[in-house]
Design an enzyme around this catalytic site. Structure first.
Site, PDB file in Angstrom:
ATOM      1  N   GLU A 142      69.338 -14.487  -3.057  1.00  0.00           N
ATOM      2  CA  GLU A 142      68.286 -15.005  -1.933  1.00  0.00           C
ATOM      3  C   GLU A 142      69.154 -16.673  -1.940  1.00  0.00           C
ATOM      4  OE1 GLU A 142      66.866 -16.148   1.349  1.00  0.00           O
ATOM      5  OE2 GLU A 142      65.061 -14.775   0.937  1.00  0.00           O
ATOM      6  N   ILE A 144      67.236 -19.268  -0.557  1.00  0.00           N
ATOM      7  CA  ILE A 144      65.864 -20.581  -1.180  1.00  0.00           C
ATOM      8  C   ILE A 144      64.742 -19.417  -0.862  1.00  0.00           C
ATOM      9  CG2 ILE A 144      65.761 -21.065   1.222  1.00  0.00           C
ATOM     10  CD1 ILE A 144      64.727 -24.134   0.620  1.00  0.00           C
ATOM     11  N   ASP A 146      60.167 -19.978  -1.230  1.00  0.00           N
ATOM     12  CA  ASP A 146      59.375 -21.513  -1.028  1.00  0.00           C
ATOM     13  C   ASP A 146      57.868 -20.862  -1.590  1.00  0.00           C
ATOM     14  OD1 ASP A 146      58.746 -20.232   1.231  1.00  0.00           O
ATOM     15  OD2 ASP A 146      59.935 -21.555   2.400  1.00  0.00           O
ATOM     16  N   THR A 147      57.376 -20.155  -0.594  1.00  0.00           N
ATOM     17  CA  THR A 147      55.962 -19.244  -0.994  1.00  0.00           C
ATOM     18  C   THR A 147      56.324 -18.723  -1.321  1.00  0.00           C
ATOM     19  OG1 THR A 147      55.580 -18.257   1.125  1.00  0.00           O
ATOM     20  CG2 THR A 147      54.680 -20.774   0.838  1.00  0.00           C
ATOM     21  N   GLY A 148      56.606 -17.748  -1.808  1.00  0.00           N
ATOM     22  CA  GLY A 148      57.344 -16.527  -2.477  1.00  0.00           C
ATOM     23  C   GLY A 148      56.604 -14.919  -1.905  1.00  0.00           C
ATOM     24  N   THR A 150      58.036 -14.204   1.534  1.00  0.00           N
ATOM     25  CA  THR A 150      58.896 -13.358   1.718  1.00  0.00           C
ATOM     26  C   THR A 150      59.122 -12.593   0.696  1.00  0.00           C
ATOM     27  OG1 THR A 150      59.461 -15.020   3.738  1.00  0.00           O
ATOM     28  CG2 THR A 150      61.350 -12.998   3.011  1.00  0.00           C
ATOM     29  N   PHE A 195      63.258 -29.538   3.386  1.00  0.00           N
ATOM     30  CA  PHE A 195      63.740 -29.041   4.124  1.00  0.00           C
ATOM     31  C   PHE A 195      65.466 -29.064   3.965  1.00  0.00           C
ATOM     32  CE2 PHE A 195      65.549 -27.153   8.354  1.00  0.00           C
ATOM     33  CZ  PHE A 195      65.539 -25.892   7.592  1.00  0.00           C
ATOM     34  N   ASP A 202      70.496 -22.995   7.582  1.00  0.00           N
ATOM     35  CA  ASP A 202      70.523 -23.799   8.909  1.00  0.00           C
ATOM     36  C   ASP A 202      69.668 -24.470   9.471  1.00  0.00           C
ATOM     37  OD1 ASP A 202      68.650 -21.318  11.265  1.00  0.00           O
ATOM     38  OD2 ASP A 202      69.326 -20.584   8.996  1.00  0.00           O
TER      39      ASP A 202
END
Length: 218
Positions: A142, A144, A146-148, A150, A195, A202
């Protein structure tokens, strides 16, 4: 760069820590498509640094997977450049040693962002039947984390197919109060909660073609 980047305590698989106040490099030091001139503030992580760190992650993966063949699950679209470079380094290391690991790459696409905001909803697009993972050693790649949310959802989905083991490689992990570092076995860079785009990441399909990561002018 050494004055602005530091290794964490583990110093290895956990990634290079980029400080909150790191401004990036001046655009005058790099070439980039002219039509992005008004959108780019600075080069956050140059391509060469990304590649060198990715090669190092390949070494860790080779050591951990040992004699197991690797079923690579690439998360599209943002992960495709990182995945392609990582797999290529694994192959190069294998050819130059007696520890060649066969790699097979499959793709899954997740939708959890709208513009620059992470959303609560996770949509798995494309291949939902991952039964070919059963009994396999799986590497999820993956771009990136972030919060985890996903990654947790994806890991839960993958585990239902009973793989032999599952490891996660993330190019970037965001530094958040409840950061998802523990979900990621191989980290390229730990970054502040900002970001970034480029290197296949993208903003509404723009900037994927850049081969480095940038600070966007907001």
């Amino acid at each position: 760069m050494s004055a602005l980047l530091q290794m964490d305590n583990a110093g290895m698989k956990r990634g290079i820590v980029i400080k909150d106040d790191w401004p990036g490099y001046s655009l005058d030091l790099f070439t980039y498509p002219e039509h992005y001139h008004d959108d780019i503030e600075s080069v956050y992580i140059p391509h060469g640094v990304i590649m060198n760190r990715t090669e190092r992650l390949a070494h860790y993966i080779m050591d951990d997977f040992r004699d197991d063949n690797i079923m690579v699950l690439c998360v599209l679209k943002g992960g495709y450049k990182f995945c392609a470079d990582l797999v290529e380094f694994i192959k190069i290391l294998g050819r130059n040693s007696n520890k060649y690991l066969e790699t097979r790459v499959e793709f899954i696409r997740l939708k959890s962002y709208l513009n620059d905001q992470s959303t609560e909803d996770l949509h798995i697009i494309g291949c939902r039947d991952l039964s070919f993972l059963r009994g396999k050693s799986v590497l999820i790649v993956e771009a990136i984390v972030d919060t985890g949310k996903t990654m947790k959802a994806l890991l839960k989905h993958v585990e239902t197919f009973e793989p032999k083991m599952v490891k996660v490689a993330g190019l970037l992990v965001k530094r958040l109060p409840n950061m998802a570092e523990s979900l990621t076995d191989y980290v390229g860079f730990e970054i502040p909660n900002r970001f970034v785009v480029g290197y296949a990441l993208d903003y509404n399909e723009y900037f994927r073609d850049l081969n480095f990561l940038i600070n966007h002018k907001w």
